[in-house]
Design a protein around this motif. Sequence first.
Motif, PDB file in Angstrom:
ATOM      1  N   GLN A   1       0.836  -1.203   0.000  1.00 14.48           N
ATOM      2  CA  GLN A   1       0.000   0.000   0.000  1.00 14.48           C
ATOM      3  C   GLN A   1       0.872   1.255   0.000  1.00 14.48           C
ATOM      4  O   GLN A   1       0.667   2.178  -0.795  1.00 14.48           O
ATOM      5  N   SER A   2       1.880   1.267   0.862  1.00 19.23           N
ATOM      6  CA  SER A   2       2.720   2.454   0.976  1.00 19.23           C
ATOM      7  C   SER A   2       3.474   2.710  -0.338  1.00 19.23           C
ATOM      8  O   SER A   2       3.543   3.841  -0.821  1.00 19.23           O
ATOM      9  N   PHE A   3       3.978   1.643  -0.950  1.00 17.31           N
ATOM     10  CA  PHE A   3       4.685   1.785  -2.229  1.00 17.31           C
ATOM     11  C   PHE A   3       3.748   2.373  -3.292  1.00 17.31           C
ATOM     12  O   PHE A   3       4.108   3.308  -4.013  1.00 17.31           O
ATOM     13  N   LEU A   4       2.541   1.833  -3.376  1.00 21.26           N
ATOM     14  CA  LEU A   4       1.621   2.272  -4.443  1.00 21.26           C
ATOM     15  C   LEU A   4       1.141   3.700  -4.201  1.00 21.26           C
ATOM     16  O   LEU A   4       1.035   4.495  -5.147  1.00 21.26           O
ATOM     17  N   GLU A   5       0.880   4.022  -2.925  1.00 18.41           N
ATOM     18  CA  GLU A   5       0.384   5.385  -2.663  1.00 18.41           C
ATOM     19  C   GLU A   5       1.450   6.432  -2.971  1.00 18.41           C
ATOM     20  O   GLU A   5       1.127   7.513  -3.453  1.00 18.41           O
TER      21      GLU A   5
ATOM     22  N   ARG B   1      -7.240   0.970  -1.308  1.00 22.29           N
ATOM     23  CA  ARG B   1      -8.148   0.640  -0.204  1.00 22.29           C
ATOM     24  C   ARG B   1      -7.638  -0.665   0.379  1.00 22.29           C
ATOM     25  O   ARG B   1      -7.672  -1.709  -0.284  1.00 22.29           O
ATOM     26  N   LEU B   2      -7.125  -0.568   1.607  1.00 20.18           N
ATOM     27  CA  LEU B   2      -6.596  -1.745   2.290  1.00 20.18           C
ATOM     28  C   LEU B   2      -7.704  -2.354   3.144  1.00 20.18           C
ATOM     29  O   LEU B   2      -8.372  -1.634   3.877  1.00 20.18           O
TER      30      LEU B   2
ATOM     31  N   ALA C   1      -8.403   6.964 -13.085  1.00 16.59           N
ATOM     32  CA  ALA C   1      -9.059   6.914 -11.775  1.00 16.59           C
ATOM     33  C   ALA C   1      -8.200   6.233 -10.714  1.00 16.59           C
ATOM     34  O   ALA C   1      -8.369   6.478  -9.528  1.00 16.59           O
ATOM     35  N   HIS C   2      -7.271   5.379 -11.122  1.00 14.51           N
ATOM     36  CA  HIS C   2      -6.410   4.708 -10.150  1.00 14.51           C
ATOM     37  C   HIS C   2      -5.473   5.687  -9.453  1.00 14.51           C
ATOM     38  O   HIS C   2      -4.912   5.389  -8.419  1.00 14.51           O
ATOM     39  N   CYS C   3      -5.224   6.800 -10.103  1.00 13.07           N
ATOM     40  CA  CYS C   3      -4.029   7.532  -9.789  1.00 13.07           C
ATOM     41  C   CYS C   3      -4.336   8.984  -9.455  1.00 13.07           C
ATOM     42  O   CYS C   3      -4.821   9.741 -10.300  1.00 13.07           O
ATOM     43  N   ALA C   4      -4.071   9.392  -8.207  1.00 13.63           N
ATOM     44  CA  ALA C   4      -4.459  10.719  -7.758  1.00 13.63           C
ATOM     45  C   ALA C   4      -3.756  11.821  -8.544  1.00 13.63           C
ATOM     46  O   ALA C   4      -4.396  12.754  -9.025  1.00 13.63           O
TER      47      ALA C   4
END
Length: 231
Positions: free
Chosen positions: A21-25, A32-33, A216-219
């Motif tokens: 999660q941390s890597f992807l964010e 969403r974990l 949409a995946h990516c802020a």
Amino acid sequence: MFITFEGIEGSGKTTQVRQLQSFLEKRGYRCRLTREPGGTAVGEKIRRILLDPANRGISPQAELLLYIADRVQHVTEVIRPALAEGRVVICDRFADASVVYQGVARGLDAELVDTLHRLVLGEFVPDITILLDLPAETGLRRAWERIGAGPAEAAESRFEEEALDFHRRVRQGYLDLARREPDRFVVVDAGRDPSRVTADIIAAVAPRLEARRSPAHCADYREGHRTEPLK
Ligand code: TMP
């Protein structure tokens, strides 16, 4: 994209889902974990029933139906809506756990578990499943060290109390599933240093996510910035 983590007790899923999660964010993905059993208010209540060592008397069929009830609520309330918003959903255990723990290790029919899943979930399956694999002896030793660390862990120890042989069947059940579905499963040797395990997970997930990268995946993509390729 829907990513699930599976493995025996003590395989390090909790650490690794957070690392992913941390890597992807950091790379702009909205994640969403979540986890099973649990992940919803109703599911957390079901989780307490399922993992309480006082409930040794639950029948295998009742146990299976409680896991399925938890899953239906979770998919409806959390997983599908998060996917519809374009999030990457990372789930600590999902349907494969019922196939392996209830279907294989408890000796209920794995086909029956598949049939129930099809009935309530249709063809809804994860895009990627990371199987953290290690010998049952090593996993159980780690799990008991964690339980020894505090009362909260001890309150969820119903499965750790199963015999070593049960956990060996779980491990083998997962490896058999992975052999049957090599496109979905990524088997990672979880007996190594956690940072090496994380590196292998990222190496497996990143290219697949990058190939399907959607706005949409990516802020930061949404905000109009260019996003660096995943490394
Ligand atoms: P965990 O949160 O530590 O992974 O604990 C969940 C426990 O529940 C674990 O022992 C595996 C078990 N389990 C099943 O037996 N069937 C299932 O479908 C799921 C999701 C978990």
